[in-house]
Scaffold this motif. Structure first.
Motif, PDB file in Angstrom:
ATOM      1  N   GLU A 202      61.301   9.562  45.270  1.00  0.00           N
ATOM      2  CA  GLU A 202      61.544   9.402  46.703  1.00  0.00           C
ATOM      3  C   GLU A 202      61.535  10.750  47.422  1.00  0.00           C
ATOM      4  OE1 GLU A 202      61.653   6.588  48.200  1.00  0.00           O
ATOM      5  OE2 GLU A 202      61.637   5.367  46.366  1.00  0.00           O
ATOM      6  N   THR A 203      61.244  10.699  48.699  1.00  0.00           N
ATOM      7  CA  THR A 203      61.342  11.890  49.559  1.00  0.00           C
ATOM      8  C   THR A 203      62.813  12.291  49.692  1.00  0.00           C
ATOM      9  OG1 THR A 203      59.359  11.301  50.793  1.00  0.00           O
ATOM     10  CG2 THR A 203      60.921  12.786  51.881  1.00  0.00           C
ATOM     11  N   VAL A 204      63.066  13.597  49.620  1.00  0.00           N
ATOM     12  CA  VAL A 204      64.430  14.125  49.778  1.00  0.00           C
ATOM     13  C   VAL A 204      64.489  14.861  51.112  1.00  0.00           C
ATOM     14  CG1 VAL A 204      66.219  15.623  48.829  1.00  0.00           C
ATOM     15  CG2 VAL A 204      64.673  14.389  47.290  1.00  0.00           C
ATOM     16  N   ARG A 205      65.475  14.538  51.903  1.00  0.00           N
ATOM     17  CA  ARG A 205      65.570  15.118  53.256  1.00  0.00           C
ATOM     18  C   ARG A 205      66.903  15.841  53.449  1.00  0.00           C
ATOM     19  NH1 ARG A 205      61.447  12.651  56.132  1.00  0.00           N
ATOM     20  NH2 ARG A 205      60.756  10.644  55.261  1.00  0.00           N
ATOM     21  N   ILE A 206      66.843  16.886  54.239  1.00  0.00           N
ATOM     22  CA  ILE A 206      68.050  17.596  54.682  1.00  0.00           C
ATOM     23  C   ILE A 206      68.015  17.630  56.203  1.00  0.00           C
ATOM     24  CG2 ILE A 206      69.201  19.838  54.786  1.00  0.00           C
ATOM     25  CD1 ILE A 206      68.303  20.322  51.954  1.00  0.00           C
ATOM     26  N   PRO A 207      69.076  17.190  56.857  1.00  0.00           N
ATOM     27  CA  PRO A 207      69.048  17.128  58.312  1.00  0.00           C
ATOM     28  C   PRO A 207      69.165  18.522  58.936  1.00  0.00           C
ATOM     29  CG  PRO A 207      71.213  16.513  57.517  1.00  0.00           C
ATOM     30  CD  PRO A 207      70.338  16.667  56.303  1.00  0.00           C
ATOM     31  N   PRO A 208      68.697  18.670  60.162  1.00  0.00           N
ATOM     32  CA  PRO A 208      68.879  19.949  60.864  1.00  0.00           C
ATOM     33  C   PRO A 208      70.343  20.148  61.257  1.00  0.00           C
ATOM     34  CG  PRO A 208      67.923  18.328  62.340  1.00  0.00           C
ATOM     35  CD  PRO A 208      67.970  17.690  60.993  1.00  0.00           C
ATOM     36  N   VAL A 209      70.702  21.396  61.500  1.00  0.00           N
ATOM     37  CA  VAL A 209      72.063  21.741  61.926  1.00  0.00           C
ATOM     38  C   VAL A 209      71.953  22.640  63.154  1.00  0.00           C
ATOM     39  CG1 VAL A 209      74.229  22.872  61.320  1.00  0.00           C
ATOM     40  CG2 VAL A 209      72.938  21.625  59.574  1.00  0.00           C
ATOM     41  N   ARG A 210      72.782  22.385  64.138  1.00  0.00           N
ATOM     42  CA  ARG A 210      72.741  23.204  65.349  1.00  0.00           C
ATOM     43  C   ARG A 210      74.151  23.508  65.830  1.00  0.00           C
ATOM     44  NH1 ARG A 210      72.949  22.921  70.877  1.00  0.00           N
ATOM     45  NH2 ARG A 210      71.649  24.440  71.963  1.00  0.00           N
ATOM     46  N   LEU A 211      74.389  24.749  66.193  1.00  0.00           N
ATOM     47  CA  LEU A 211      75.633  25.146  66.873  1.00  0.00           C
ATOM     48  C   LEU A 211      75.274  25.495  68.309  1.00  0.00           C
ATOM     49  CD1 LEU A 211      77.367  27.468  64.248  1.00  0.00           C
ATOM     50  CD2 LEU A 211      77.910  25.093  64.786  1.00  0.00           C
ATOM     51  N   PRO A 212      75.958  24.914  69.279  1.00  0.00           N
ATOM     52  CA  PRO A 212      75.618  25.171  70.676  1.00  0.00           C
ATOM     53  C   PRO A 212      76.100  26.545  71.138  1.00  0.00           C
ATOM     54  CG  PRO A 212      77.538  23.753  70.547  1.00  0.00           C
ATOM     55  CD  PRO A 212      77.058  23.952  69.137  1.00  0.00           C
ATOM     56  N   ASP A 213      75.676  26.911  72.342  1.00  0.00           N
ATOM     57  CA  ASP A 213      76.194  28.130  72.970  1.00  0.00           C
ATOM     58  C   ASP A 213      77.707  28.032  73.113  1.00  0.00           C
ATOM     59  OD1 ASP A 213      73.566  28.841  73.260  1.00  0.00           O
ATOM     60  OD2 ASP A 213      73.509  28.674  75.435  1.00  0.00           O
ATOM     61  N   VAL A 214      78.372  29.173  73.039  1.00  0.00           N
ATOM     62  CA  VAL A 214      79.809  29.241  73.342  1.00  0.00           C
ATOM     63  C   VAL A 214      79.976  30.199  74.508  1.00  0.00           C
ATOM     64  CG1 VAL A 214      82.094  29.820  72.491  1.00  0.00           C
ATOM     65  CG2 VAL A 214      80.423  28.795  70.940  1.00  0.00           C
ATOM     66  N   ASP A 215      80.583  29.702  75.567  1.00  0.00           N
ATOM     67  CA  ASP A 215      80.735  30.492  76.788  1.00  0.00           C
ATOM     68  C   ASP A 215      82.203  30.649  77.140  1.00  0.00           C
ATOM     69  OD1 ASP A 215      77.831  30.662  77.846  1.00  0.00           O
ATOM     70  OD2 ASP A 215      78.101  28.525  77.486  1.00  0.00           O
ATOM     71  N   VAL A 216      82.586  31.841  77.522  1.00  0.00           N
ATOM     72  CA  VAL A 216      83.903  32.102  78.104  1.00  0.00           C
ATOM     73  C   VAL A 216      83.676  32.597  79.519  1.00  0.00           C
ATOM     74  CG1 VAL A 216      85.996  33.484  77.987  1.00  0.00           C
ATOM     75  CG2 VAL A 216      84.948  32.644  75.876  1.00  0.00           C
ATOM     76  N   ASP A 217      84.251  31.903  80.472  1.00  0.00           N
ATOM     77  CA  ASP A 217      84.030  32.244  81.875  1.00  0.00           C
ATOM     78  C   ASP A 217      84.635  33.602  82.229  1.00  0.00           C
ATOM     79  OD1 ASP A 217      82.714  29.875  82.370  1.00  0.00           O
ATOM     80  OD2 ASP A 217      84.552  28.806  82.944  1.00  0.00           O
ATOM     81  N   PRO A 218      84.105  34.257  83.233  1.00  0.00           N
ATOM     82  CA  PRO A 218      84.754  35.476  83.729  1.00  0.00           C
ATOM     83  C   PRO A 218      86.177  35.176  84.187  1.00  0.00           C
ATOM     84  CG  PRO A 218      82.564  35.214  84.681  1.00  0.00           C
ATOM     85  CD  PRO A 218      82.880  33.927  83.990  1.00  0.00           C
ATOM     86  N   GLY A 219      87.026  36.189  84.156  1.00  0.00           N
ATOM     87  CA  GLY A 219      88.405  36.041  84.613  1.00  0.00           C
ATOM     88  C   GLY A 219      88.650  36.853  85.875  1.00  0.00           C
ATOM     89  N   ARG A 220      89.642  36.433  86.622  1.00  0.00           N
ATOM     90  CA  ARG A 220      89.935  37.132  87.875  1.00  0.00           C
ATOM     91  C   ARG A 220      91.410  36.982  88.215  1.00  0.00           C
ATOM     92  NH1 ARG A 220      87.041  39.085  92.270  1.00  0.00           N
ATOM     93  NH2 ARG A 220      88.016  38.898  94.308  1.00  0.00           N
ATOM     94  N   LEU A 221      92.033  38.095  88.590  1.00  0.00           N
ATOM     95  CA  LEU A 221      93.390  38.097  89.125  1.00  0.00           C
ATOM     96  C   LEU A 221      93.325  38.530  90.584  1.00  0.00           C
ATOM     97  CD1 LEU A 221      95.532  39.842  86.330  1.00  0.00           C
ATOM     98  CD2 LEU A 221      95.284  37.401  86.761  1.00  0.00           C
ATOM     99  N   GLU A 222      93.867  37.698  91.449  1.00  0.00           N
ATOM    100  CA  GLU A 222      93.916  38.037  92.873  1.00  0.00           C
ATOM    101  C   GLU A 222      95.200  38.796  93.173  1.00  0.00           C
ATOM    102  OE1 GLU A 222      91.588  37.638  94.955  1.00  0.00           O
ATOM    103  OE2 GLU A 222      90.219  36.271  93.919  1.00  0.00           O
ATOM    104  N   SER A 223      95.108  39.748  94.085  1.00  0.00           N
ATOM    105  CA  SER A 223      96.248  40.613  94.396  1.00  0.00           C
ATOM    106  C   SER A 223      96.739  40.379  95.819  1.00  0.00           C
ATOM    107  CB  SER A 223      95.842  42.083  94.232  1.00  0.00           C
ATOM    108  OG  SER A 223      96.887  42.938  94.636  1.00  0.00           O
ATOM    109  N   ARG A 224      98.067  40.395  95.976  1.00  0.00           N
ATOM    110  CA  ARG A 224      98.676  40.336  97.305  1.00  0.00           C
ATOM    111  C   ARG A 224     100.057  40.967  97.217  1.00  0.00           C
ATOM    112  NH1 ARG A 224     102.517  36.235  97.135  1.00  0.00           N
ATOM    113  NH2 ARG A 224     102.210  34.674  95.493  1.00  0.00           N
ATOM    114  N   LYS A 225     100.667  41.170  98.349  1.00  0.00           N
ATOM    115  CA  LYS A 225     102.045  41.653  98.390  1.00  0.00           C
ATOM    116  C   LYS A 225     102.998  40.456  98.412  1.00  0.00           C
ATOM    117  CE  LYS A 225     101.229  46.124  98.696  1.00  0.00           C
ATOM    118  NZ  LYS A 225     101.646  47.056  97.612  1.00  0.00           N
TER     119      LYS A 225
END
Length: 278
Positions: free
Chosen positions: A124-147
């Motif tokens: 019989e034919t022997v198969r191995i499935p593909p494997v994929r890891l998606p992009d991993v994103d971390v958004d930019p961060g921001r702290l707003e300043s005030r008095k």
């Protein structure tokens, strides 16, 4: 695979289970008024091989070889974005921003080792499935300043689920002292009232900071004592639960501005109260 007489025609094999190292996202703690560094660790998908098999000769049929099939693995390096802290500019404390981070996705192709037949025997034919890891994103961060409302001597930085109140050391303490000045309690009362109004069940972290003058160890110890003094005041005078407050002294390790002038050093002598959430 065995023949009608029970003899082994094609030896069996096992393709071992594999572990795909998907990595993780690590967010580093940072002083109040800073956005912590973020690291997306490296990732890897291991290579894989379907072994060769040989169907022996049978009668007039020659031996038949089913060649091994290999698929290369894949890897992605880590992605990192450093800590970003407040840096005063011309007397103003601008917003703090930290770049985002992206680790590109990776994939390993699938594979098949074709089968075939000889006489009445079929491999019989022997198969191995593909494997994929998606992009991993971390958004930019921001702290707003005030008095802080009604006060020009307390800065407030908000963002990424935290609020930090920055009170200059000269407002709270005499030089080289860790006892809170009586006239400084008004600033602490205003900070405490703001925390109670917005986050009554919050966990708090109180940090002490010094400039770079004098012995480094002495400055660290002074910053620790000052942080503890403010924490004690929040418990005894403002009624915050002691088990929801932690303290840390940074000494000169996390300046708000470069220690290049007397005015800058004064700004670096500060206490930061950070609201960490409920």
């Amino acid at each position: 695979m065995t023949g009608p007489d029970g003899a082994t025609l094609v030896p069996g094999f096992t393709i071992p289970s594999q572990v795909v190292d998907a990595g993780c996202v690590v967010s580093y703690d940072a002083p109040g008024g800073c956005l912590g560094a973020v690291r997306i660790s490296a990732a890897s998908i291991p290579p894989v091989t379907i072994p060769e098999s040989v169907l022996p000769a049978s009668g007039s049929q020659p031996a038949k070889t089913f060649a091994a099939v290999s698929v290369a693995g894949a890897s992605a390096p880590e992605a990192y974005t450093p800590q970003a802290c407040q840096v005063e500019d011309d007397g103003e404390l601008p917003a703090v921003t930290r770049k985002g981070a992206v680790r590109k996705g990776i994939a390993r192709n699938g594979a098949a080792r074709p089968g075939g037949s000889q006489s009445s025997v079929r491999v019989e034919t022997v198969r191995i499935p593909p494997v994929r890891l998606p992009d991993v994103d971390v958004d930019p961060g921001r702290l707003e300043s005030r008095k802080l409302e009604g006060r020009s001597d307390v800065d407030v930085l908000t963002g990424e689920g935290t609020v930090s109140y920055v009170a200059p050391g000269n407002v709270l303490f005499d030089t080289d002292k860790s006892e809170i000045r009586r006239d400084a309690e008004a600033a602490l009362r205003d900070i405490a009232a703001q925390i109670r109004a917005k986050s009554p069940n919050a966990r708090l972290r109180v940090e002490g900071h010094t400039d770079d003058r004098g012995d480094e160890t002495y400055g660290l110890r002074l910053s620790e004592r000052r942080a503890r003094s403010v924490a004690d005041w929040l418990v005894k005078s403002a009624g915050f639960p002691a088990d929801r407050i932690t303290t840390k002294g940074f000494g000169e390790a996390a300046p708000a501005v470069p220690n290049t002038s007397a005015a800058n050093r004064q700004k670096n002598r500060r206490v930061v109260i950070t609201v960490l959430g409920s």
